[in-house]
Design a protein around this motif. Structure first.
Motif, PDB file in Angstrom:
ATOM      1  N   THR B  86       0.956  -1.217   0.006  1.00  0.00           N
ATOM      2  CA  THR B  86      -0.002   0.000   0.070  1.00  0.00           C
ATOM      3  C   THR B  86       0.931   1.171  -0.017  1.00  0.00           C
ATOM      4  N   SER B  87       0.630   1.974  -0.989  1.00  0.00           N
ATOM      5  CA  SER B  87       1.739   3.262  -1.022  1.00  0.00           C
ATOM      6  C   SER B  87       0.973   3.994  -2.413  1.00  0.00           C
ATOM      7  N   VAL B  88       1.837   5.051  -2.635  1.00  0.00           N
ATOM      8  CA  VAL B  88       1.867   5.992  -3.816  1.00  0.00           C
ATOM      9  C   VAL B  88       2.976   5.574  -4.609  1.00  0.00           C
ATOM     10  N   TYR B  89       2.629   5.264  -5.905  1.00  0.00           N
ATOM     11  CA  TYR B  89       3.616   5.024  -6.783  1.00  0.00           C
ATOM     12  C   TYR B  89       3.979   6.062  -8.000  1.00  0.00           C
ATOM     13  N   PHE B  90       5.288   6.135  -8.161  1.00  0.00           N
ATOM     14  CA  PHE B  90       5.546   7.410  -8.993  1.00  0.00           C
ATOM     15  C   PHE B  90       6.440   6.838 -10.255  1.00  0.00           C
ATOM     16  N   CYS B  91       6.209   7.257 -11.295  1.00  0.00           N
ATOM     17  CA  CYS B  91       7.110   6.881 -12.601  1.00  0.00           C
ATOM     18  C   CYS B  91       7.840   7.947 -12.849  1.00  0.00           C
ATOM     19  N   ALA B  92       9.003   7.911 -13.008  1.00  0.00           N
ATOM     20  CA  ALA B  92       9.876   9.069 -13.382  1.00  0.00           C
ATOM     21  C   ALA B  92      10.744   8.689 -14.658  1.00  0.00           C
ATOM     22  N   SER B  93      11.062   9.727 -15.601  1.00  0.00           N
ATOM     23  CA  SER B  93      11.937   9.448 -16.784  1.00  0.00           C
ATOM     24  C   SER B  93      12.715  10.621 -16.972  1.00  0.00           C
ATOM     25  N   SER B  94      13.798  10.524 -17.801  1.00  0.00           N
ATOM     26  CA  SER B  94      14.851  11.394 -18.153  1.00  0.00           C
ATOM     27  C   SER B  94      15.583  11.030 -19.411  1.00  0.00           C
ATOM     28  N   TYR B  95      16.410  12.003 -19.859  1.00  0.00           N
ATOM     29  CA  TYR B  95      17.318  11.470 -20.898  1.00  0.00           C
ATOM     30  C   TYR B  95      18.580  10.811 -20.443  1.00  0.00           C
ATOM     31  N   GLY B  96      18.672  10.553 -19.066  1.00  0.00           N
ATOM     32  CA  GLY B  96      19.641   9.865 -18.306  1.00  0.00           C
ATOM     33  C   GLY B  96      20.680  10.855 -18.162  1.00  0.00           C
ATOM     34  N   LEU B  97      21.948  10.474 -17.630  1.00  0.00           N
ATOM     35  CA  LEU B  97      23.033  11.296 -17.279  1.00  0.00           C
ATOM     36  C   LEU B  97      23.307  12.224 -18.318  1.00  0.00           C
ATOM     37  N   THR B  98      23.155  13.402 -18.289  1.00  0.00           N
ATOM     38  CA  THR B  98      23.181  14.550 -18.951  1.00  0.00           C
ATOM     39  C   THR B  98      24.393  15.668 -18.387  1.00  0.00           C
ATOM     40  N   SER B  99      25.491  15.516 -18.966  1.00  0.00           N
ATOM     41  CA  SER B  99      26.726  16.371 -18.299  1.00  0.00           C
ATOM     42  C   SER B  99      26.598  15.818 -16.802  1.00  0.00           C
ATOM     43  N   GLY B 100      26.662  14.682 -16.566  1.00  0.00           N
ATOM     44  CA  GLY B 100      26.773  14.067 -15.114  1.00  0.00           C
ATOM     45  C   GLY B 100      25.667  14.336 -14.277  1.00  0.00           C
ATOM     46  N   ALA B 101      24.526  14.764 -14.781  1.00  0.00           N
ATOM     47  CA  ALA B 101      23.396  14.708 -13.851  1.00  0.00           C
ATOM     48  C   ALA B 101      21.981  14.075 -14.546  1.00  0.00           C
ATOM     49  N   ASN B 102      21.445  13.590 -13.762  1.00  0.00           N
ATOM     50  CA  ASN B 102      19.846  12.726 -14.029  1.00  0.00           C
ATOM     51  C   ASN B 102      18.853  13.655 -13.474  1.00  0.00           C
ATOM     52  N   VAL B 103      18.064  14.524 -14.616  1.00  0.00           N
ATOM     53  CA  VAL B 103      16.989  15.170 -14.108  1.00  0.00           C
ATOM     54  C   VAL B 103      15.706  14.685 -14.553  1.00  0.00           C
ATOM     55  N   LEU B 104      14.910  14.165 -13.529  1.00  0.00           N
ATOM     56  CA  LEU B 104      13.618  13.465 -13.588  1.00  0.00           C
ATOM     57  C   LEU B 104      12.478  14.097 -13.823  1.00  0.00           C
ATOM     58  N   THR B 105      11.754  13.773 -14.624  1.00  0.00           N
ATOM     59  CA  THR B 105      10.026  14.116 -14.808  1.00  0.00           C
ATOM     60  C   THR B 105       9.263  13.177 -14.395  1.00  0.00           C
ATOM     61  N   PHE B 106       8.275  13.562 -13.593  1.00  0.00           N
ATOM     62  CA  PHE B 106       7.754  12.641 -12.830  1.00  0.00           C
ATOM     63  C   PHE B 106       6.149  12.552 -13.142  1.00  0.00           C
ATOM     64  N   GLY B 107       5.668  11.319 -13.194  1.00  0.00           N
ATOM     65  CA  GLY B 107       4.227  11.348 -13.418  1.00  0.00           C
ATOM     66  C   GLY B 107       3.357  11.648 -12.527  1.00  0.00           C
ATOM     67  N   ALA B 108       2.139  11.776 -12.340  1.00  0.00           N
ATOM     68  CA  ALA B 108       1.192  12.266 -11.259  1.00  0.00           C
ATOM     69  C   ALA B 108       0.800  11.299 -10.247  1.00  0.00           C
ATOM     70  N   GLY B 109       1.467   9.999 -10.354  1.00  0.00           N
ATOM     71  CA  GLY B 109       1.131   9.057  -9.263  1.00  0.00           C
ATOM     72  C   GLY B 109       0.053   7.967  -9.351  1.00  0.00           C
ATOM     73  N   SER B 110       0.360   6.748  -8.950  1.00  0.00           N
ATOM     74  CA  SER B 110      -0.831   5.953  -8.765  1.00  0.00           C
ATOM     75  C   SER B 110      -0.923   5.534  -7.184  1.00  0.00           C
ATOM     76  N   ARG B 111      -2.163   5.693  -6.523  1.00  0.00           N
ATOM     77  CA  ARG B 111      -2.407   5.330  -5.370  1.00  0.00           C
ATOM     78  C   ARG B 111      -2.802   3.974  -5.226  1.00  0.00           C
ATOM     79  N   LEU B 112      -2.234   3.018  -4.547  1.00  0.00           N
ATOM     80  CA  LEU B 112      -2.654   1.798  -4.395  1.00  0.00           C
ATOM     81  C   LEU B 112      -2.660   1.324  -2.993  1.00  0.00           C
ATOM     82  N   THR B 113      -4.093   0.638  -2.845  1.00  0.00           N
ATOM     83  CA  THR B 113      -4.371   0.153  -1.397  1.00  0.00           C
ATOM     84  C   THR B 113      -4.557  -1.292  -1.619  1.00  0.00           C
ATOM     85  N   VAL B 114      -3.844  -1.975  -0.698  1.00  0.00           N
ATOM     86  CA  VAL B 114      -3.871  -3.526  -0.663  1.00  0.00           C
ATOM     87  C   VAL B 114      -4.480  -3.877   0.746  1.00  0.00           C
ATOM     88  N   LEU B 115      -5.684  -4.419   0.553  1.00  0.00           N
ATOM     89  CA  LEU B 115      -6.479  -4.974   1.695  1.00  0.00           C
ATOM     90  C   LEU B 115      -6.388  -6.432   2.137  1.00  0.00           C
TER      91      LEU B 115
END
Lengths: 112, 115
Positions: B86-115
């Protein structure tokens, strides 16, 4: 394991005041990033600072980095209600690694 | 551009059920990743991929599977859901290491509840 830890965990200030939050990390890094998360939303990248930089500005944001103390600070000047959000620092798991580790965040509330 | 799109936004599962969280990006990003966000624990990396056909484990991979058959898609599979997932899950993507840094773009999230 958490690489970064933000301080304070929560901060409430009046609109127009400045907000400062801090991040400490554990290993050597080549860059540090700050992200903002509005309630119920995904994180948004704010600013990146590299290890050879001591200070960086972007609009009302000012970020500092002290690699000798393994710490960074984010200053938001002239705060607005829209700045209410959680703020996270992110660092590479290892020097130059693409995997980012996030801190637990500072929850900032701007009181109108 | 849609950016990073996650579906579903909300899901309720019973213990033992399986499901797939979808993540798609239209920015031609090579790097994609999944994080989970739990109160007081920040974001923790589950799995990541540096390109199509390549995946690797993050900090908390147990109970999750991923595959990367295309550049655009990076689904996260829960094999047998447990209440601890049970958690909020985020997917994030990027061009990878660009000049040594990885800057992420996030999705809006998926809220999952497990009963």
């Amino acid at each position: 394991s958490q690489q970064g830890e933000e301080d304070p965990q929560a901060l409430s200030i009046q609109e127009g005041e400045n907000a400062t939050m801090n991040c400490s990390y554990k290993t050597s890094i080549n860059n540090l990033q700050w992200y903002r998360q509005n309630s119920g939303r995904g994180l948004v990248h704010l600013i990146l600072i590299r290890s050879n930089e001591r200070e960086k500005h972007s609009g009302r944001l000012r970020v500092t980095l002290d690699t000798s103390k393994k710490s960074s600070s984010l200053l938001i000047t002239a705060s607005r209600a829209a700045d209410t959000a959680s703020y996270f620092c992110a660092t590479p798991q290892d020097f130059g690694n693409e995997k980012l580790t996030f801190g637990t965040g500072t929850r900032l509330t701007i009181i109108p | 551009n849609a950016g990073v799109t996650q579906t579903p936004k909300f899901q309720v599962l019973k213990t033992g059920q399986s499901m797939t969280l979808q993540c798609a990006q239209d920015m031609n990003h090579e790097y994609m990743s999944w994080y989970r966000q739990d109160p007081g624990m920040g974001l923790r990396l589950i799995h990541y991929s540096v390109g199509a056909g390549i995946t690797d484990q993050g900090e908390v991979p147990n109970g999750y599977n991923v595959s990367r058959s295309t550049t655009e898609d990076f689904p996260l599979r829960l094999l047998s859901a447990a209440p601890s997932q049970t958690s909020v899950y985020f997917c994030a993507s990027s061009y990878g290491l660009t000049s040594g840094a990885n800057v992420l773009t996030f999705g809006a999230g998926s809220r999952l509840t497990v009963l």
